[in-house]
Design a protein around this motif. Sequence first.
Motif, mmCIF file in Angstrom:
data_model
loop_
_atom_site.group_PDB
_atom_site.id
_atom_site.type_symbol
_atom_site.label_atom_id
_atom_site.label_comp_id
_atom_site.label_asym_id
_atom_site.label_seq_id
_atom_site.Cartn_x
_atom_site.Cartn_y
_atom_site.Cartn_z
ATOM 1 N N ASP A 131 0.812 -1.219 0.000
ATOM 2 C CA ASP A 131 0.000 0.000 0.000
ATOM 3 C C ASP A 131 0.841 1.262 0.000
ATOM 4 O O ASP A 131 0.389 2.317 -0.445
ATOM 5 N N VAL A 132 2.086 1.178 0.471
ATOM 6 C CA VAL A 132 2.953 2.359 0.509
ATOM 7 C C VAL A 132 3.275 2.828 -0.902
ATOM 8 O O VAL A 132 3.232 4.020 -1.210
ATOM 9 N N LEU A 133 3.609 1.891 -1.797
ATOM 10 C CA LEU A 133 3.936 2.263 -3.172
ATOM 11 C C LEU A 133 2.700 2.634 -3.972
ATOM 12 O O LEU A 133 2.770 3.455 -4.892
ATOM 13 N N ALA A 134 1.573 2.033 -3.653
ATOM 14 C CA ALA A 134 0.342 2.339 -4.395
ATOM 15 C C ALA A 134 -0.181 3.733 -4.096
ATOM 16 O O ALA A 134 -0.960 4.283 -4.882
ATOM 17 N N SER A 135 0.268 4.318 -3.004
ATOM 18 C CA SER A 135 -0.290 5.591 -2.536
ATOM 19 C C SER A 135 0.722 6.714 -2.657
ATOM 20 O O SER A 135 1.829 6.615 -2.111
ATOM 21 N N PRO A 136 0.388 7.826 -3.314
ATOM 22 C CA PRO A 136 1.283 8.991 -3.289
ATOM 23 C C PRO A 136 1.585 9.452 -1.864
ATOM 24 O O PRO A 136 2.715 9.850 -1.558
ATOM 25 N N GLN A 151 4.336 7.250 -0.342
ATOM 26 C CA GLN A 151 5.651 7.560 -0.890
ATOM 27 C C GLN A 151 6.185 8.888 -0.349
ATOM 28 O O GLN A 151 7.372 9.015 -0.028
ATOM 29 N N LEU A 152 5.325 9.884 -0.258
ATOM 30 C CA LEU A 152 5.773 11.187 0.227
ATOM 31 C C LEU A 152 6.163 11.114 1.704
ATOM 32 O O LEU A 152 7.110 11.785 2.137
ATOM 33 N N ALA A 153 5.451 10.306 2.481
ATOM 34 C CA ALA A 153 5.833 10.121 3.887
ATOM 35 C C ALA A 153 7.205 9.463 3.978
ATOM 36 O O ALA A 153 8.049 9.852 4.799
ATOM 37 N N ALA A 154 7.451 8.444 3.139
ATOM 38 C CA ALA A 154 8.762 7.796 3.119
ATOM 39 C C ALA A 154 9.853 8.789 2.725
ATOM 40 O O ALA A 154 10.958 8.776 3.292
ATOM 41 N N GLY A 174 5.432 9.323 -11.256
ATOM 42 C CA GLY A 174 5.381 10.548 -12.031
ATOM 43 C C GLY A 174 5.883 11.755 -11.269
ATOM 44 O O GLY A 174 6.326 11.676 -10.114
ATOM 45 N N ALA A 175 5.846 12.894 -11.930
ATOM 46 C CA ALA A 175 6.323 14.153 -11.361
ATOM 47 C C ALA A 175 5.590 14.465 -10.063
ATOM 48 O O ALA A 175 4.401 14.186 -9.914
ATOM 49 N N GLY A 176 6.346 15.034 -9.112
ATOM 50 C CA GLY A 176 5.778 15.356 -7.812
ATOM 51 C C GLY A 176 5.907 14.246 -6.804
ATOM 52 O O GLY A 176 5.512 14.413 -5.644
ATOM 53 N N LEU A 177 6.461 13.104 -7.213
ATOM 54 C CA LEU A 177 6.686 11.967 -6.322
ATOM 55 C C LEU A 177 8.187 11.703 -6.227
ATOM 56 O O LEU A 177 8.964 12.133 -7.079
ATOM 57 N N PRO A 178 8.636 10.995 -5.192
ATOM 58 C CA PRO A 178 10.069 10.715 -5.075
ATOM 59 C C PRO A 178 10.551 9.758 -6.157
ATOM 60 O O PRO A 178 9.772 8.962 -6.699
ATOM 61 N N ASP A 179 11.834 9.861 -6.469
ATOM 62 C CA ASP A 179 12.464 8.988 -7.459
ATOM 63 C C ASP A 179 12.880 7.703 -6.758
ATOM 64 O O ASP A 179 13.949 7.633 -6.140
ATOM 65 N N LEU A 180 12.033 6.696 -6.815
ATOM 66 C CA LEU A 180 12.272 5.442 -6.109
ATOM 67 C C LEU A 180 12.934 4.431 -7.032
ATOM 68 O O LEU A 180 12.464 4.200 -8.151
ATOM 69 N N HIS A 181 13.984 3.805 -6.555
ATOM 70 C CA HIS A 181 14.671 2.772 -7.320
ATOM 71 C C HIS A 181 14.284 1.406 -6.775
ATOM 72 O O HIS A 181 14.310 1.174 -5.558
ATOM 73 N N ASN A 211 -1.729 -1.142 7.764
ATOM 74 C CA ASN A 211 -1.787 0.205 7.199
ATOM 75 C C ASN A 211 -0.383 0.800 7.177
ATOM 76 O O ASN A 211 0.039 1.489 8.116
ATOM 77 N N GLY A 212 0.340 0.547 6.096
ATOM 78 C CA GLY A 212 1.704 1.019 5.974
ATOM 79 C C GLY A 212 1.790 2.521 5.790
ATOM 80 O O GLY A 212 2.752 3.151 6.233
ATOM 81 N N VAL A 213 0.796 3.116 5.127
ATOM 82 C CA VAL A 213 0.804 4.561 4.904
ATOM 83 C C VAL A 213 0.720 5.290 6.237
ATOM 84 O O VAL A 213 1.494 6.220 6.522
ATOM 85 N N ALA A 214 -0.207 4.882 7.090
ATOM 86 C CA ALA A 214 -0.347 5.525 8.398
ATOM 87 C C ALA A 214 0.909 5.338 9.235
ATOM 88 O O ALA A 214 1.336 6.256 9.951
ATOM 89 N N ALA A 215 1.531 4.152 9.151
ATOM 90 C CA ALA A 215 2.755 3.898 9.914
ATOM 91 C C ALA A 215 3.880 4.820 9.466
ATOM 92 O O ALA A 215 4.623 5.366 10.301
ATOM 93 N N LEU A 216 4.020 5.004 8.166
ATOM 94 C CA LEU A 216 5.076 5.885 7.656
ATOM 95 C C LEU A 216 4.796 7.348 7.997
ATOM 96 O O LEU A 216 5.729 8.111 8.308
ATOM 97 N N GLU A 217 3.550 7.759 7.928
ATOM 98 C CA GLU A 217 3.225 9.142 8.283
ATOM 99 C C GLU A 217 3.537 9.399 9.754
ATOM 100 O O GLU A 217 4.077 10.464 10.113
ATOM 101 N N ALA A 218 3.234 8.425 10.620
ATOM 102 C CA ALA A 218 3.559 8.577 12.035
ATOM 103 C C ALA A 218 5.072 8.588 12.250
ATOM 104 O O ALA A 218 5.588 9.362 13.069
#
Length: 512
Positions: free
Chosen positions: A204-209, A212-215, A238-245, A301-308
């Motif tokens: 879910d972290v990669l699926a969600s902008p 990714q921005l929290a990471a 795409g533009a506005g997101l981090p360059d993830l390898h 919920n990986g997104v919430a974990a990263l935001e925290a």
Amino acid sequence: MNGAQALIRTLVDAGVDVCFSNPGTSEMHFVAALDDVPEMRGVLTLFEGVATGAADGYARMAGRPAATLLHLGPGLGNGLANLHNARRGGAPLVNVVGDHARSHKRLDAPLESDIDAVAGTVSGWVRRSLSPADVAGDAAEAVAMAKKAGVATLILPADVSWEDGAEPAEPLHVRPRPHAAPSLIEGIATVLTGEETVLFLGGDVLASPEGQLAAARVAAGTGVRLVAETFPARTARGAGLPDLHRLPYPPEMAMAALKGTKHLVLAGATAPVHFFAYPGMPGHPVPEDCTVHVLSQPGENGVAALEALAELAAPGAEPQVMERETPELPSGPLNPRAMAAVVGALLPEGAIVVDEALTSGAGLTELTSAGPRHDWLSLTGGAIGDGLPMALGAAVACPDRPVIGIQADGSAMYTISALWSYAREQANITTIICDNGSYAILEHELTRVGAASDGERARKLLDLTGPALDFVSIAQGMGVPASRAETAEELAEQLRHALAEPGPHLVVATLR
């Protein structure tokens, strides 16, 4: 109301309103009931692997289950490879498999098989409905379990389907995905500013902008390195997101990418392993002296974990993101990188890219990464033949968005009949066939596993010429307009035309 009617009504009421189908005799009452519940859209496929792969693609883009309808054990068997991919990607999917009537099971008819055992290999939940009174409740539980555990398989005996006495069931409440405990987040925050640390992203972290921005905020504030899993189910790009390898696929490159890492923090991903064993090589790329920490695992919920984590470890940090950039259109003969540059230059806003390019995908993620916002679907489980069906499911889920399938030639033949469903549904899918005339990925693997051979018989098993595959004729024969490009200029012209015109199109990119 018979069992089939109650089943379909229950599925629709629970939000499952698309069924990718390849039915047989045992499922005819389900088919007839589609006219009684018109809210359920039935999509016919000519092969069960297309039905299961399409349900996978639909779930990845819609964020909710589709259903499949398969015929007995052999039909389930035909769909098994793409159910494997769906399971590996965590896609929610309700798999309805017809079976013989209860009275007929004991006669050992020619199509009799152990459906329960086969279904168990790819399902997080399996249930056999034993009476019309049970079937709706079983269907409601199947939807709930699909949302929780991925593939849920409901086995539907023919007489349970045709007998009366059934009533629809109410949808079951599904609890939200669990959050990481504050103490866990605090503990992980303490390792981020010390030794070399990698934040390994997936699910879910990669699926969600937002994920990714929290990471990226964590990386900006602590200096940790971001690495994405090799084959994510869905990635916002795409533009506005981090360059993830991504972690590279070849084991030597994967090991080099993680060399020196002392702490590997998993966010929506599992610890990486190599796809195969290789002589004299460990089974995973994680260094022996590296400690693996789990911030969130798939299903949480990986997104919430990263935001925290970002709030705690990197307050006020600004994420580094990509500016809009697209490659120049190339010219001259086609090779994989030129093809990738054409796709990157012409990628439309909001596209869904389905990637089964395999060895022909060199440069594809690099040359599209900073383009217009789009979603990227990958081959999660390694069972090839998922690309064409996934594109069908994605197009049904998101009819207002263009779908671009980048498809290797050998794996296209596994599920080539998906093109017929493209035409029937008038799905907005542009397919680029990467025609290099070989199973090129296996040529690389032949060397990597230490079995390299100059023998003619070995080479012949990896060669797709003699006769050459005529994808233009195949596509046209199934109702999809098709053309062939041998230069970058021709590919650009044909891709522009395909993207500008509604409905399905296929372009063969001759790569040499």
